[in-house]
Design an enzyme around this catalytic site. Structure first.
Site, PDB file in Angstrom:
ATOM      1  N   GLU A 173      20.291 -82.546  67.280  1.00  0.00           N
ATOM      2  CA  GLU A 173      21.298 -81.669  66.791  1.00  0.00           C
ATOM      3  C   GLU A 173      20.818 -81.059  65.401  1.00  0.00           C
ATOM      4  O   GLU A 173      21.493 -81.387  64.454  1.00  0.00           O
ATOM      5  CB  GLU A 173      22.492 -82.238  66.434  1.00  0.00           C
ATOM      6  CG  GLU A 173      23.089 -83.123  67.805  1.00  0.00           C
ATOM      7  CD  GLU A 173      24.410 -83.705  67.667  1.00  0.00           C
ATOM      8  OE1 GLU A 173      25.287 -83.796  68.535  1.00  0.00           O
ATOM      9  OE2 GLU A 173      24.670 -84.273  66.667  1.00  0.00           O
ATOM     10  N   PRO A 174      19.657 -80.413  65.137  1.00  0.00           N
ATOM     11  CA  PRO A 174      19.318 -79.912  63.957  1.00  0.00           C
ATOM     12  C   PRO A 174      20.434 -78.540  63.875  1.00  0.00           C
ATOM     13  O   PRO A 174      20.644 -77.735  64.335  1.00  0.00           O
ATOM     14  CB  PRO A 174      17.929 -79.236  64.109  1.00  0.00           C
ATOM     15  CG  PRO A 174      18.022 -78.959  65.689  1.00  0.00           C
ATOM     16  CD  PRO A 174      18.938 -80.125  66.198  1.00  0.00           C
ATOM     17  N   GLY A 175      20.684 -78.636  62.428  1.00  0.00           N
ATOM     18  CA  GLY A 175      21.490 -77.622  61.817  1.00  0.00           C
ATOM     19  C   GLY A 175      20.800 -76.806  60.658  1.00  0.00           C
ATOM     20  O   GLY A 175      20.327 -75.682  60.805  1.00  0.00           O
ATOM     21  N   ARG A 176      20.654 -77.683  59.744  1.00  0.00           N
ATOM     22  CA  ARG A 176      19.743 -77.170  58.639  1.00  0.00           C
ATOM     23  C   ARG A 176      18.440 -76.672  58.714  1.00  0.00           C
ATOM     24  O   ARG A 176      17.876 -75.606  58.355  1.00  0.00           O
ATOM     25  CB  ARG A 176      19.816 -78.044  57.443  1.00  0.00           C
ATOM     26  CG  ARG A 176      19.108 -78.043  55.870  1.00  0.00           C
ATOM     27  CD  ARG A 176      18.769 -79.034  55.481  1.00  0.00           C
ATOM     28  NE  ARG A 176      19.905 -80.153  55.434  1.00  0.00           N
ATOM     29  CZ  ARG A 176      20.851 -80.342  54.513  1.00  0.00           C
ATOM     30  NH1 ARG A 176      20.812 -79.429  53.506  1.00  0.00           N
ATOM     31  NH2 ARG A 176      22.085 -81.247  54.586  1.00  0.00           N
TER      32      ARG A 176
ATOM     33  N   TYR B 108      26.294 -81.903  45.610  1.00  0.00           N
ATOM     34  CA  TYR B 108      25.472 -82.808  45.937  1.00  0.00           C
ATOM     35  C   TYR B 108      24.080 -83.014  45.021  1.00  0.00           C
ATOM     36  O   TYR B 108      23.117 -83.612  45.278  1.00  0.00           O
ATOM     37  CB  TYR B 108      24.833 -82.366  47.281  1.00  0.00           C
ATOM     38  CG  TYR B 108      25.841 -82.361  48.309  1.00  0.00           C
ATOM     39  CD1 TYR B 108      26.639 -83.310  48.879  1.00  0.00           C
ATOM     40  CD2 TYR B 108      25.723 -81.192  49.130  1.00  0.00           C
ATOM     41  CE1 TYR B 108      27.381 -83.239  49.970  1.00  0.00           C
ATOM     42  CE2 TYR B 108      26.612 -80.967  50.377  1.00  0.00           C
ATOM     43  CZ  TYR B 108      27.528 -81.954  50.648  1.00  0.00           C
ATOM     44  OH  TYR B 108      28.317 -81.844  51.787  1.00  0.00           O
TER      45      TYR B 108
ATOM     46  N   GLY C 109      20.083 -83.897  61.066  1.00  0.00           N
ATOM     47  CA  GLY C 109      19.342 -84.331  59.885  1.00  0.00           C
ATOM     48  C   GLY C 109      18.023 -84.052  59.216  1.00  0.00           C
ATOM     49  O   GLY C 109      17.686 -84.665  58.438  1.00  0.00           O
TER      50      GLY C 109
ATOM     51  N   CYS D 245      34.898 -70.636  36.436  1.00  0.00           N
ATOM     52  CA  CYS D 245      35.476 -71.185  35.311  1.00  0.00           C
ATOM     53  C   CYS D 245      35.516 -72.731  35.289  1.00  0.00           C
ATOM     54  O   CYS D 245      36.259 -73.445  35.402  1.00  0.00           O
ATOM     55  CB  CYS D 245      36.815 -70.861  35.103  1.00  0.00           C
ATOM     56  SG  CYS D 245      37.476 -71.204  33.510  1.00  0.00           S
ATOM     57  N   GLU D 246      34.078 -72.989  35.361  1.00  0.00           N
ATOM     58  CA  GLU D 246      33.746 -74.429  35.656  1.00  0.00           C
ATOM     59  C   GLU D 246      32.181 -74.641  35.019  1.00  0.00           C
ATOM     60  O   GLU D 246      31.369 -74.112  35.247  1.00  0.00           O
ATOM     61  CB  GLU D 246      33.890 -74.670  37.219  1.00  0.00           C
ATOM     62  CG  GLU D 246      33.532 -75.929  37.739  1.00  0.00           C
ATOM     63  CD  GLU D 246      34.657 -76.927  37.933  1.00  0.00           C
ATOM     64  OE1 GLU D 246      34.489 -78.047  37.594  1.00  0.00           O
ATOM     65  OE2 GLU D 246      35.779 -76.172  37.891  1.00  0.00           O
TER      66      GLU D 246
ATOM     67  N   ARG E 249      26.593 -76.517  46.897  1.00  0.00           N
ATOM     68  CA  ARG E 249      25.791 -77.674  47.012  1.00  0.00           C
ATOM     69  C   ARG E 249      25.158 -78.340  45.622  1.00  0.00           C
ATOM     70  O   ARG E 249      25.030 -79.469  45.575  1.00  0.00           O
ATOM     71  CB  ARG E 249      24.524 -77.407  48.075  1.00  0.00           C
ATOM     72  CG  ARG E 249      25.153 -77.322  49.566  1.00  0.00           C
ATOM     73  CD  ARG E 249      24.195 -77.043  50.717  1.00  0.00           C
ATOM     74  NE  ARG E 249      23.441 -78.165  50.744  1.00  0.00           N
ATOM     75  CZ  ARG E 249      22.333 -78.644  50.219  1.00  0.00           C
ATOM     76  NH1 ARG E 249      21.533 -77.871  49.830  1.00  0.00           N
ATOM     77  NH2 ARG E 249      21.896 -80.061  50.452  1.00  0.00           N
TER      78      ARG E 249
HETATM   79  C1  LIG Z   1      26.939 -85.223  63.962  1.00  0.00           C
HETATM   80  C2  LIG Z   1      25.871 -84.258  63.207  1.00  0.00           C
HETATM   81  N1  LIG Z   1      25.177 -83.784  64.054  1.00  0.00           N
HETATM   82  C3  LIG Z   1      24.332 -83.049  63.335  1.00  0.00           C
HETATM   83  C4  LIG Z   1      24.480 -82.496  62.116  1.00  0.00           C
HETATM   84  C5  LIG Z   1      23.526 -81.543  61.411  1.00  0.00           C
HETATM   85  O1  LIG Z   1      22.997 -82.141  60.331  1.00  0.00           O
HETATM   86  P1  LIG Z   1      21.870 -81.124  59.667  1.00  0.00           P
HETATM   87  O2  LIG Z   1      22.359 -79.825  59.458  1.00  0.00           O
HETATM   88  O3  LIG Z   1      21.114 -82.042  58.505  1.00  0.00           O
HETATM   89  O4  LIG Z   1      20.744 -81.091  60.799  1.00  0.00           O
HETATM   90  C6  LIG Z   1      25.522 -83.156  61.393  1.00  0.00           C
HETATM   91  C7  LIG Z   1      25.500 -82.925  60.080  1.00  0.00           C
HETATM   92  O5  LIG Z   1      26.466 -83.632  59.092  1.00  0.00           O
HETATM   93  C8  LIG Z   1      26.453 -83.976  62.042  1.00  0.00           C
HETATM   94  O6  LIG Z   1      27.576 -84.682  61.488  1.00  0.00           O
END
Ligand SMILES: Cc1ncc(COP(=O)(O)O)c(C=O)c1O
Length: 496
Positions: free
Chosen positions: A320-323, A373, A278, A400-401, A369
């Site tokens: 757990e970084p994704g973004r 969002y 997050g 078409c939106e 997004r």
């Molecule tokens: C359990 C869990 N971990 C990690 C993430 C990654 O979040 P972010 O990409 O915002 O770091 C998410 C995203 O929703 C998640 O649900």
């Protein structure tokens, strides 16, 4: 409601622009927002040492351009900041075989949110022991894959799932295998976004075991008593695009409290605490996310203090970084097609206010997004710079939106024209991975760039791929060049 299929919004649209004053330099590349390798050379945007016009000519548009150095650099920053913890790349942000290999080579762990993400990572050779499987509705087939592969953790999300996993784990143990390592996902009653967080007694959502109702403790006790499972720790994830560590600190307080309750109820001291992802990124120049080093320092301090208060040993942390790893390094290139000036009413001195609807050759099918969002993005004219005065623009797709908006309000040079290239920044997370075939538009390719070399890591979907799924059309030859996308050699900004 912002979007309505195929129709105008009239009353739903707010005419006055909320965009603020135009920046001094409309072509500037703010270092917070653009990939680390982004630069202008003779006015043209270069990424990973490659001019965008060449990339567009070779690969067509829309095109995701992924700066490998940026992606891996951010992964390395997290690994360095959390050198005494485990960093899991949340692959739902963006996953393909090449990314799985980078993450594996760079020593991070990886989170999968479905059996298919797990299968993809395994197929790419990602070490199973460094994978965690998430999901609120894991099927027996998904759980079996996880058990057979010997992944690092199954993150348990419900009592039904425990019931589903136990026989599979027991069969593994009966065959001489080890108990299945699991975490319990807790819902700690903290919801965080950007600068705010809300702390509540309980959460009304689908993920995890509630702390407030006692379900999380009940689940932990049950799993500890189950010989085929090995409870290694607890997990919490509180939101997305978070700029402030206060929400994580509040969550850590609550979840460490649960570690104490588990010890009291069972005598077990759990050794792992995963605080989820997050971490926010800058989509706009004014955004001010916290860097990994600051996050790591704050989390360590809070967890240590909470554990000291309960006389618990400090558990091994995981995040757990994704973004924050995938987001900033990718840019989407589009070709401008139609530009439509729309009068909004009167400006300050009675002058008409105009917004230019700048239509590009992709849209909500490659970036949902903004529509989903209300996300904010920025973009620049990419194939050249311009001295033309600023014009108020809205960048829209070709779907078409009426809600098919990519960048809601921004200033572009008034001389942008059909055939120019636009680059939208920070599209690496949750754009390609959430792409659809709405209106039968095709998923764009992803090209990784580094040191002047561009490598297609995901090819463009073709109309033949789509026809192949259709019972009637499977054997009908599809046009080699999909009518909705310009052929690469006709791609934008490359004619002169
Ligand atoms: C359990 C869990 N971990 C990690 C993430 C990654 O979040 P972010 O990409 O915002 O770091 C998410 C995203 O929703 C998640 O649900």
């Amino acid at each position: 409601m912002r979007a309505h299929p195929a129709g105008p919004l009239h009353g739903g649209m707010t005419p006055p622009p909320s965009v603020g004053l135009p920046p001094a330099d409309l072509g500037a590349l703010d270092a917070q927002v653009w990939p680390r390798s982004a630069e202008r050379v003779d006015g043209e945007l270069h990424l990973g040492g490659r001019p965008v016009t060449e990339l567009a000519r070779e690969h067509g548009t829309p095109l995701f351009v992924l700066d490998e150095g940026d992606f891996r650099g951010r992964a390395a920053d997290f690994a360095a900041a959390f050198d005494d913890a485990d960093v899991h790349y949340a692959s739902k942000a963006f996953l393909c075989g090449q990314v799985a290999r980078w993450v594996a080579e760079d020593g991070l762990h990886l989170d999968a949110c479905s059996g298919n993400e797990l299968a993809l990572a395994l197929a790419a050779g990602f070490p199973a022991a460094r994978i965690a499987l998430h999901g609120n509705n894991k099927s027996p087939v998904e759980l079996q894959l996880a058990v057979d592969a010997g992944i690092g953790h199954v993150v348990l999300d419900s009592f039904d799932e425990i019931d589903r996993l136990v026989p599979l784990a027991a069969a593994r143990v009966a065959a001489g295998g080890a108990p299945v390592p699991v975490l319990i996902r807790t819902t700690v009653g903290i919801e965080a976004h950007t600068h705010e967080f809300i702390a509540t007694a309980h959460e009304d959502q689908k993920f995890g075991f509630s702390l407030a109702t006692g379900d999380a403790l009940t689940a932990a006790v049950r799993v500890i008593r189950e010989p085929a499972l090995r409870l290694t720790g607890l997990h919490s994830h509180i939101g997305s695009q978070i700029f402030d560590t206060a929400g994580f600190e509040a969550a850590a307080h609550r979840v460490v409290g649960l570690l104490g309750q588990v010890r009291q109820a069972t005598g077990e001291v759990l050794g792992e605490l995963n605080l989820g992802g997050g971490f926010g990124i800058a989509y706009l120049p004014d955004d001010d996310p916290v860097g990994p080093a600051d996050v790591a320092r704050r989390l360590r301090t809070v967890v240590a203090a909470e554990c000291a208060a309960l006389d618990l040993p400090v558990p091994r942390l995981a995040v757990e970084p994704g973004r924050a790893i995938a987001g900033p390094g990718t840019v989407t290139l589009y070709e401008i097609g139609t530009i439509k000036p729309v009068r909004l009413g009167s400006g300050g001195q009675g002058a008409p206010q105009v917004r230019n609807y700048v239509s590009v050759d992709g849209g909500m099918s490659d970036n949902i997004r903004t529509a989903l969002y209300d996300a904010s993005y920025t973009c620049v004219l990419a194939n050249r710079t311009s001295d033309a005065p600023p014009a108020l623009c809205r960048v829209v797709g070709k779907h078409c939106e009426s809600g098919d908006v990519l960048v809601r309000d921004l200033w572009l040079p008034a001389d942008v024209q059909p055939g120019d290239l636009l680059a939208v920044a920070a599209t690496g997370a949750y754009c390609w991975s959430m792409a659809s075939n709405y209106n039968y538009l095709l998923k764009p390719p992803v090209v990784a760039v580094r040191d002047g070399v561009a490598t297609e890591v995901v090819r463009r979907q073709t109309l033949a791929d789509v026809f192949a799924l259709d019972a009637v059309l499977a054997d009908v030859p599809a046009p080699a060049v999909a009518p909705s996308q310009p052929a690469p050699e006709h791609a934008a900004g490359v004619t002169t």
